[in-house]
Design a protein around this motif. Structure first.
Motif, PDB file in Angstrom:
ATOM      1  N   ILE A  54      42.087  74.614  47.696  1.00  0.00           N
ATOM      2  CA  ILE A  54      43.051  75.242  48.612  1.00  0.00           C
ATOM      3  C   ILE A  54      42.384  75.510  49.960  1.00  0.00           C
ATOM      4  O   ILE A  54      42.993  75.285  51.013  1.00  0.00           O
ATOM      5  CB  ILE A  54      43.632  76.542  48.025  1.00  0.00           C
ATOM      6  CG1 ILE A  54      44.358  76.240  46.721  1.00  0.00           C
ATOM      7  CG2 ILE A  54      44.610  77.169  49.015  1.00  0.00           C
ATOM      8  CD1 ILE A  54      44.841  77.462  45.999  1.00  0.00           C
ATOM      9  N   CYS A 108      43.994  81.615  52.758  1.00  0.00           N
ATOM     10  CA  CYS A 108      44.564  81.843  54.096  1.00  0.00           C
ATOM     11  C   CYS A 108      43.719  82.855  54.870  1.00  0.00           C
ATOM     12  O   CYS A 108      43.453  82.679  56.064  1.00  0.00           O
ATOM     13  CB  CYS A 108      46.007  82.332  53.991  1.00  0.00           C
ATOM     14  SG  CYS A 108      47.166  81.070  53.430  1.00  0.00           S
ATOM     15  N   ALA A 147      52.969  81.190  45.581  1.00  0.00           N
ATOM     16  CA  ALA A 147      52.697  80.659  46.914  1.00  0.00           C
ATOM     17  C   ALA A 147      52.902  79.156  46.857  1.00  0.00           C
ATOM     18  O   ALA A 147      52.697  78.540  45.807  1.00  0.00           O
ATOM     19  CB  ALA A 147      51.268  80.991  47.341  1.00  0.00           C
ATOM     20  N   TRP A 148      53.303  78.578  47.978  1.00  0.00           N
ATOM     21  CA  TRP A 148      53.542  77.142  47.996  1.00  0.00           C
ATOM     22  C   TRP A 148      53.437  76.598  49.409  1.00  0.00           C
ATOM     23  O   TRP A 148      53.508  77.328  50.381  1.00  0.00           O
ATOM     24  CB  TRP A 148      54.873  76.798  47.344  1.00  0.00           C
ATOM     25  CG  TRP A 148      56.111  77.300  48.021  1.00  0.00           C
ATOM     26  CD1 TRP A 148      56.940  76.594  48.840  1.00  0.00           C
ATOM     27  CD2 TRP A 148      56.677  78.612  47.932  1.00  0.00           C
ATOM     28  NE1 TRP A 148      57.981  77.380  49.264  1.00  0.00           N
ATOM     29  CE2 TRP A 148      57.843  78.627  48.719  1.00  0.00           C
ATOM     30  CE3 TRP A 148      56.306  79.784  47.270  1.00  0.00           C
ATOM     31  CZ2 TRP A 148      58.652  79.751  48.867  1.00  0.00           C
ATOM     32  CZ3 TRP A 148      57.108  80.907  47.423  1.00  0.00           C
ATOM     33  CH2 TRP A 148      58.257  80.884  48.201  1.00  0.00           C
ATOM     34  N   ASP A 156      44.827  83.222  44.878  1.00  0.00           N
ATOM     35  CA  ASP A 156      43.904  82.187  45.360  1.00  0.00           C
ATOM     36  C   ASP A 156      44.372  81.661  46.714  1.00  0.00           C
ATOM     37  O   ASP A 156      43.575  81.464  47.632  1.00  0.00           O
ATOM     38  CB  ASP A 156      43.828  81.006  44.382  1.00  0.00           C
ATOM     39  CG  ASP A 156      43.228  81.363  43.042  1.00  0.00           C
ATOM     40  OD1 ASP A 156      42.467  82.343  42.954  1.00  0.00           O
ATOM     41  OD2 ASP A 156      43.535  80.641  42.066  1.00  0.00           O
ATOM     42  N   PHE A 157      45.672  81.443  46.817  1.00  0.00           N
ATOM     43  CA  PHE A 157      46.253  80.911  48.042  1.00  0.00           C
ATOM     44  C   PHE A 157      46.120  81.910  49.193  1.00  0.00           C
ATOM     45  O   PHE A 157      45.720  81.557  50.299  1.00  0.00           O
ATOM     46  CB  PHE A 157      47.727  80.571  47.800  1.00  0.00           C
ATOM     47  CG  PHE A 157      48.377  79.881  48.956  1.00  0.00           C
ATOM     48  CD1 PHE A 157      48.213  78.519  49.141  1.00  0.00           C
ATOM     49  CD2 PHE A 157      49.150  80.586  49.856  1.00  0.00           C
ATOM     50  CE1 PHE A 157      48.816  77.868  50.205  1.00  0.00           C
ATOM     51  CE2 PHE A 157      49.757  79.952  50.920  1.00  0.00           C
ATOM     52  CZ  PHE A 157      49.591  78.592  51.101  1.00  0.00           C
ATOM     53  N   LYS A 158      46.435  83.161  48.913  1.00  0.00           N
ATOM     54  CA  LYS A 158      46.344  84.192  49.950  1.00  0.00           C
ATOM     55  C   LYS A 158      44.891  84.386  50.392  1.00  0.00           C
ATOM     56  O   LYS A 158      44.617  84.551  51.584  1.00  0.00           O
ATOM     57  CB  LYS A 158      46.928  85.508  49.433  1.00  0.00           C
ATOM     58  CG  LYS A 158      47.420  86.419  50.512  1.00  0.00           C
ATOM     59  CD  LYS A 158      48.214  87.566  49.918  1.00  0.00           C
ATOM     60  CE  LYS A 158      48.813  88.410  51.015  1.00  0.00           C
ATOM     61  NZ  LYS A 158      49.540  89.540  50.490  1.00  0.00           N
ATOM     62  N   ILE A 208      53.702  77.273  55.072  1.00  0.00           N
ATOM     63  CA  ILE A 208      53.100  77.931  53.914  1.00  0.00           C
ATOM     64  C   ILE A 208      53.966  79.137  53.559  1.00  0.00           C
ATOM     65  O   ILE A 208      54.559  79.759  54.434  1.00  0.00           O
ATOM     66  CB  ILE A 208      51.633  78.333  54.171  1.00  0.00           C
ATOM     67  CG1 ILE A 208      51.520  79.271  55.369  1.00  0.00           C
ATOM     68  CG2 ILE A 208      50.766  77.100  54.365  1.00  0.00           C
ATOM     69  CD1 ILE A 208      50.151  79.885  55.552  1.00  0.00           C
ATOM     70  N   THR A 217      49.031  69.816  42.397  1.00  0.00           N
ATOM     71  CA  THR A 217      48.309  70.949  41.810  1.00  0.00           C
ATOM     72  C   THR A 217      48.816  71.102  40.381  1.00  0.00           C
ATOM     73  O   THR A 217      50.013  71.228  40.162  1.00  0.00           O
ATOM     74  CB  THR A 217      48.541  72.260  42.603  1.00  0.00           C
ATOM     75  OG1 THR A 217      49.939  72.508  42.716  1.00  0.00           O
ATOM     76  CG2 THR A 217      47.915  72.196  43.972  1.00  0.00           C
ATOM     77  N   CYS A 276      51.411  77.408  43.647  1.00  0.00           N
ATOM     78  CA  CYS A 276      50.377  78.307  43.121  1.00  0.00           C
ATOM     79  C   CYS A 276      51.096  79.527  42.563  1.00  0.00           C
ATOM     80  O   CYS A 276      51.538  80.389  43.317  1.00  0.00           O
ATOM     81  CB  CYS A 276      49.416  78.733  44.224  1.00  0.00           C
ATOM     82  SG  CYS A 276      48.669  77.381  45.123  1.00  0.00           S
TER      83      CYS A 276
END
Length: 148
Positions: free
Chosen positions: A103, A85, A38-39, A80-82, A24, A71, A50
């Motif tokens: 996600i 996580c 982010a990917w 959103d990604f962070k 990630i 996506t 993202c």
């Protein structure tokens, strides 16, 4: 908590058979900007993107690329990604798996405690599973078969 620590802790929760294959990533464009990207990569190939820029400033002339396969362009932001996580680390796999956010679900599918029966329900073509989640579930199942 720094991104490098979040990344390390999240990746350490991945299933053993995929731990070295899935990564990630997160970056900001520069210090003064809040926008970032982010990917997720599998074997070095980007499978999910993202990007804040595409979400906040959509381009009507966007030409679809391989990054849009799982996506959609502008569907998720780097934030959103962070957040996913962070939830993955602090709320656990069950909360992420039950979330309506794809996600969150995608990270749950990669978790070492996410069982084979649950993976099989996600790859069912009749289910209403997000393409990213379905792809990762199929990836996990195929990885388990290749491990001796």
């Amino acid at each position: 908590m720094r991104w490098s620590e979040i990344r390390s802790r999240v990746e350490n929760e991945f299933a053993e058979d995929i731990k070295k294959r899935v990564s990630i990533h997160f970056t900001r464009h520069h210090d003064k900007s809040r926008s970032g990207r982010a990917w997720i990569t599998i074997d070095g190939k980007e499978i999910a993107n993202c990007c804040d820029w595409s979400a906040y400033y959509p381009n009507p002339d966007h030409k679809p690329s391989y990054k849009d396969a799982l996506t959609k362009y502008g569907e998720f932001t780097a934030r959103d990604f962070k957040d996913a996580c962070w939830a993955f680390l602090h709320q656990g796999v069950e909360v992420c798996a039950a979330s309506p956010n794809p996600i969150f679900q995608a990270l749950a599918v990669l978790h070492r405690k996410f069982g084979k029966r649950r993976l099989l329900t996600l790859v069912d073509k009749t289910s209403d599973t997000h393409p990213l989640v379905r792809y990762l579930a199929e990836f996990r199942l195929s990885s388990e078969k290749s491990v001796p």
